[in-house]
Motif scaffolding. Structure first.
Motif, short mmCIF file in Angstrom:
data_model
loop_
_atom_site.label_atom_id
_atom_site.label_comp_id
_atom_site.label_asym_id
_atom_site.label_seq_id
_atom_site.Cartn_x
_atom_site.Cartn_y
_atom_site.Cartn_z
N LEU A 5 1.20 -0.91 0.49
CA LEU A 5 0.15 -0.18 0.32
C LEU A 5 0.94 1.36 -0.09
O LEU A 5 0.75 2.77 -0.59
N ASP A 6 1.84 1.21 0.88
CA ASP A 6 3.29 2.46 1.33
C ASP A 6 3.74 2.86 -0.83
O ASP A 6 3.65 3.70 -1.00
N ASP B 170 5.88 7.11 15.03
CA ASP B 170 4.95 6.37 14.03
C ASP B 170 3.14 6.62 13.80
O ASP B 170 3.17 7.33 15.42
N GLY B 171 2.70 5.64 13.68
CA GLY B 171 0.82 5.48 12.96
C GLY B 171 0.56 6.89 12.93
O GLY B 171 1.29 8.02 11.81
N HIS B 172 -0.50 7.15 13.07
CA HIS B 172 -1.82 8.32 13.13
C HIS B 172 -0.92 9.44 13.81
O HIS B 172 -0.65 9.24 14.42
N LEU B 173 -1.20 10.57 12.77
CA LEU B 173 -0.35 11.60 12.99
C LEU B 173 -0.82 12.81 12.27
O LEU B 173 -1.76 12.78 11.37
N GLN C 262 -0.43 8.75 7.56
CA GLN C 262 -0.15 7.39 8.06
C GLN C 262 1.28 7.89 7.55
O GLN C 262 1.57 8.59 6.41
N ARG C 263 2.18 7.18 7.99
CA ARG C 263 4.21 7.66 7.97
C ARG C 263 3.64 6.65 6.71
O ARG C 263 3.16 5.56 7.02
N LEU D 1 4.98 10.72 4.10
CA LEU D 1 3.38 10.62 4.56
C LEU D 1 2.33 10.51 3.72
O LEU D 1 1.92 11.50 3.23
N CYS D 2 1.36 9.24 4.14
CA CYS D 2 0.03 9.25 3.23
C CYS D 2 -0.65 10.25 4.03
O CYS D 2 -1.63 10.22 5.00
#
Length: 198
Positions: free
Chosen positions: A5-6, A120-123, A142-143, A154-155
């Protein structure tokens, strides 16, 4: 699965025009509720519309015109810009703004220095633009993948279609203006923002 996905998101980002610059930028941990997402989408749409209208006024008043009425309108517009700037600075003094950072973004995501990320995680990314510093874009992200040794992709997460469209227009108008400025100044047209350079 996440790495695939990244990679897909990065590919989509790389194929689009990007806005590149040094806005005031801050990144913080963020675990949004559905209400938070709805509120942010509504707010970001308002900010994008405000930035677009301020930008359009600047472009419309950039040309030379010998018409006395147009000259007077331009003088009034300049005074209004000064007043807006004063109000903006009173609302959010420069000392309260986060530092400027090198950023490249479009409607898919953004590339920022890896040193800005403490988790990491949600930002949540908060970007303040000069046209209206008191109204930042606040974008959940998200990273994603590391870009070279110094940057990270970051997406964007949970943006509404209207906010995505607004980001696309913002980036496109910025790019178009840069191309026009390059043509007027006689500079070759490899204007920053067309493709992200890794």
């Amino acid at each position: 699965m996440q790495s695939t996905l990244d990679e897909e998101k990065w590919q989509a980002f790389s194929e689009r025009v990007t806005w590149q610059g040094h806005p005031h930028l801050a990144i913080e941990p963020f675990e949004p509720t559905p209400d938070d997402v709805a509120r942010l989408n509504e707010r970001n749409l308002h900010v994008l519309r405000t930035l677009a209208s301020l930008d359009e006024r600047r472009v419309e008043n950039a040309g030379d015109d010998d018409n006395p009425v147009m000259q007077e309108l331009q003088r009034m517009d300049s005074k209004l810009n000064v007043l807006l700037d004063i109000v903006d600075r009173l609302l959010l003094p420069a000392t309260l703004l986060p530092p400027r950072q090198p950023v490249s973004f479009n409607a898919v995501g953004l590339v920022v220095p890896a040193s800005l990320l403490s988790s990491d995680g949600h930002l949540l990314v908060r970007m303040h633009f000069e046209a209206c510093r008191a109204l930042p874009l606040e974008l959940p992200v998200q990273r994603g993948k590391a870009i070279g040794n110094d940057n990270v992709f970051l997406c964007f997460r949970e943006l509404s279609e209207t906010v995505e469209d607004g980001l696309e227009r913002f980036v496109f108008c910025h790019h178009r203006r840069k191309v026009a400025e390059a043509r007027l100044s006689g500079v070759p047209e490899n204007v920053p923002g067309h493709k992200h350079r890794v």
